[in-house]
Design a protein around this motif. Sequence first.
Motif, mmCIF file in Angstrom:
data_model
loop_
_atom_site.group_PDB
_atom_site.id
_atom_site.type_symbol
_atom_site.label_atom_id
_atom_site.label_comp_id
_atom_site.label_asym_id
_atom_site.label_seq_id
_atom_site.Cartn_x
_atom_site.Cartn_y
_atom_site.Cartn_z
ATOM 1 N N MET A 1 36.671 49.621 38.842
ATOM 2 C CA MET A 1 37.268 48.299 39.017
ATOM 3 C C MET A 1 38.199 48.310 40.214
ATOM 4 N N CYS A 2 38.029 47.350 41.102
ATOM 5 C CA CYS A 2 38.833 47.471 42.317
ATOM 6 C C CYS A 2 39.920 46.413 42.434
ATOM 7 N N HIS B 1 39.689 40.601 48.178
ATOM 8 C CA HIS B 1 39.075 41.585 47.281
ATOM 9 C C HIS B 1 38.794 42.882 48.009
ATOM 10 N N ARG C 1 36.245 46.004 47.155
ATOM 11 C CA ARG C 1 35.140 46.210 46.202
ATOM 12 C C ARG C 1 34.809 47.678 46.015
ATOM 13 N N TRP C 2 34.503 48.023 44.790
ATOM 14 C CA TRP C 2 33.932 49.330 44.480
ATOM 15 C C TRP C 2 32.613 48.981 43.788
ATOM 16 N N THR D 1 29.402 48.199 41.895
ATOM 17 C CA THR D 1 28.725 48.606 40.655
ATOM 18 C C THR D 1 27.304 48.053 40.649
ATOM 19 N N HIS D 2 27.099 46.878 41.238
ATOM 20 C CA HIS D 2 25.788 46.241 41.254
ATOM 21 C C HIS D 2 25.468 45.837 42.686
ATOM 22 N N HIS E 1 32.684 40.936 48.404
ATOM 23 C CA HIS E 1 33.251 39.678 47.904
ATOM 24 C C HIS E 1 34.117 39.070 48.993
ATOM 25 N N GLN F 1 35.612 39.027 42.074
ATOM 26 C CA GLN F 1 35.568 39.532 40.693
ATOM 27 C C GLN F 1 35.778 41.031 40.653
ATOM 28 N N ASN F 2 36.578 41.483 39.717
ATOM 29 C CA ASN F 2 36.727 42.905 39.406
ATOM 30 C C ASN F 2 36.069 43.116 38.065
ATOM 31 N N GLY F 3 35.203 44.114 37.975
ATOM 32 C CA GLY F 3 34.624 44.397 36.669
ATOM 33 C C GLY F 3 33.119 44.260 36.691
ATOM 34 N N ASP G 1 26.360 41.381 40.517
ATOM 35 C CA ASP G 1 26.491 40.642 39.254
ATOM 36 C C ASP G 1 27.386 39.413 39.464
ATOM 37 N N THR G 2 28.308 39.531 40.434
ATOM 38 C CA THR G 2 29.343 38.513 40.647
ATOM 39 C C THR G 2 28.793 37.163 41.109
HETATM 40 N N1 GLU Z 1 30.682 44.402 39.734
HETATM 41 C C1 GLU Z 1 31.174 43.861 40.950
HETATM 42 C C2 GLU Z 1 30.335 44.266 42.145
HETATM 43 O O1 GLU Z 1 29.610 45.218 42.117
HETATM 44 C C3 GLU Z 1 32.643 44.133 41.179
HETATM 45 C C4 GLU Z 1 32.975 45.592 41.366
HETATM 46 C C5 GLU Z 1 34.492 45.812 41.538
HETATM 47 O O2 GLU Z 1 35.218 45.726 40.540
HETATM 48 O O3 GLU Z 1 34.923 46.065 42.678
HETATM 49 O O4 GLU Z 1 30.401 43.603 43.134
#
Ligand code: GLU
Length: 484
Positions: free
Chosen positions: A1-2, A72, A74-75, A77-78, A87, A100-102, A126-127
């Motif tokens: 989560m970033c 934002h 970003r780390w 995930t998707h 983002h 979005q984080n998560g 996913d965001t």
């Molecule tokens: N799931 C989101 C993505 O992959 C947010 C990852 C995050 O928390 O940075 O863009």
Amino acid sequence: MCGIVAVIGSREAAPLLLEGLRQLEYRGYDSAGIATVNAEQQLSCLRAEGKLANLTARYEAQGAQGQCGIGHTRWATHGKPEERNAHPHLDGPRQVAVVQNGIIENYRTLREELQASGVEFRSDTDTEVIPHLLSAELARLQQAGHQPSGQLLLQAVQAILPRLHGAYAVAVVWSQLPGALVVARKAAPLLIGLGEGEFLCASDTPALAGFTRTILPMEDGEVALLTPLGIELYDEAGSRVQRTPTLLSGTDHVADKRSFRHFMLKEIHEQPETAALWVARHLPESGGRLALPLDEQVFEGVERIQILACGTSRHAAMVGAYLLEQMAGIPASVFYASEFRYAPPPLAPNTLTIGVTQSGETADTLAALAMEQERRLQAADPAYAPRLLGITNRPESSLGRLVDQILDIGAGIEVGVAATKTFLGQLLAFYALAIAFAERRQGAPGVLKADQREALIAGLRQLPDQLRELVDDHDGRCEALAHL
Ligand code: GLU
């Protein structure tokens, strides 16, 4: 989560967002971006792969005007860590921007549904479902005769949130509304900052500490509307919530390397300070009891202790259980919070449950504590009543709001991924607890005798100096050993 940062007020938002993101860099990230809305209802969105310097260069070349914006780090995930997945993400007409984080767990279903209605996606994240869902909801509300307003954006966000499954924090701006932004959280941290003439929101305190120390941590499921005039906070059911902001405590909330080569080295060198603070806060000058900021009920009639934690905190907990058993004679067990959630042990009476998390945001530890609280309340028997204690470095965190008793290790922000001073702080918190229990259980089997306790306290008093001697390492012994 970033990282998430959002701001609205009377100053240009972009430089504030970039500064806020800089303070969150320590969390690691692969790309970054900002979106601002100006008084002419133009939305600017800038994103860049890699370091924040790339985004800053883009801002210097292209600009992003407006006194309202979101940012934002970003780390991924998707979707790969590429600019198109960075983002903020926008809706089709590029009017709604979202960070979005998560993780949105059901994004695939939502994406297919939106694609079937003609929406074209520009990223693999996913965001991106969120701006498209919001766009459709805003269009529906406007067709029904509603004019753009902060309330309308809030209403649209509230309408789509129940469709998002997962753990997330979001921030949203809309080009038709230069004077408002909406933020929401579910099982991911988000804090509102009340500045002078501006309101901010961020996923972590360092992004706010440079602007204000007055913060309002959001509770799970809450949604907030921020305008230059103030904030409106709503709970998950949509009812207005009034809560008094808190002041960030004096500990260092700004990630600063000082003169050290890297953060971990600095944090290793801060260990003597962590120990010195602990000695000053808790150890009695002579003879008296240990000073702990806990209600006496924490100790009364406790027959066993269960400790829930993950990762490094779990290692501290294992030492902690040993100390509690060997010094205070109380049976103590440690559980992986992630496993406790799915296979909790049978309920035992008169049990103290301790949650240990450095950040106070470890999702599994929070969920395990909440579950334990719930099943003990269900038992409706005073012997099984929940008694929850948290050990953390961030008392303002979600843990601080979940449990009513907190031991703050006060180590200051730790940037290094490998825990150093916070691990030490957790061990010392357990030493304090074990001694405090021993003081209250004098004479019981397996409990430290008064002279043993005195000797232990005298030894612990030496710890800051001993640590200082070790980390100063004038003759380079540590470095030589590290190369062996
Ligand atoms: N799931 C989101 C993505 O992959 C947010 C990852 C995050 O928390 O940075 O863009």
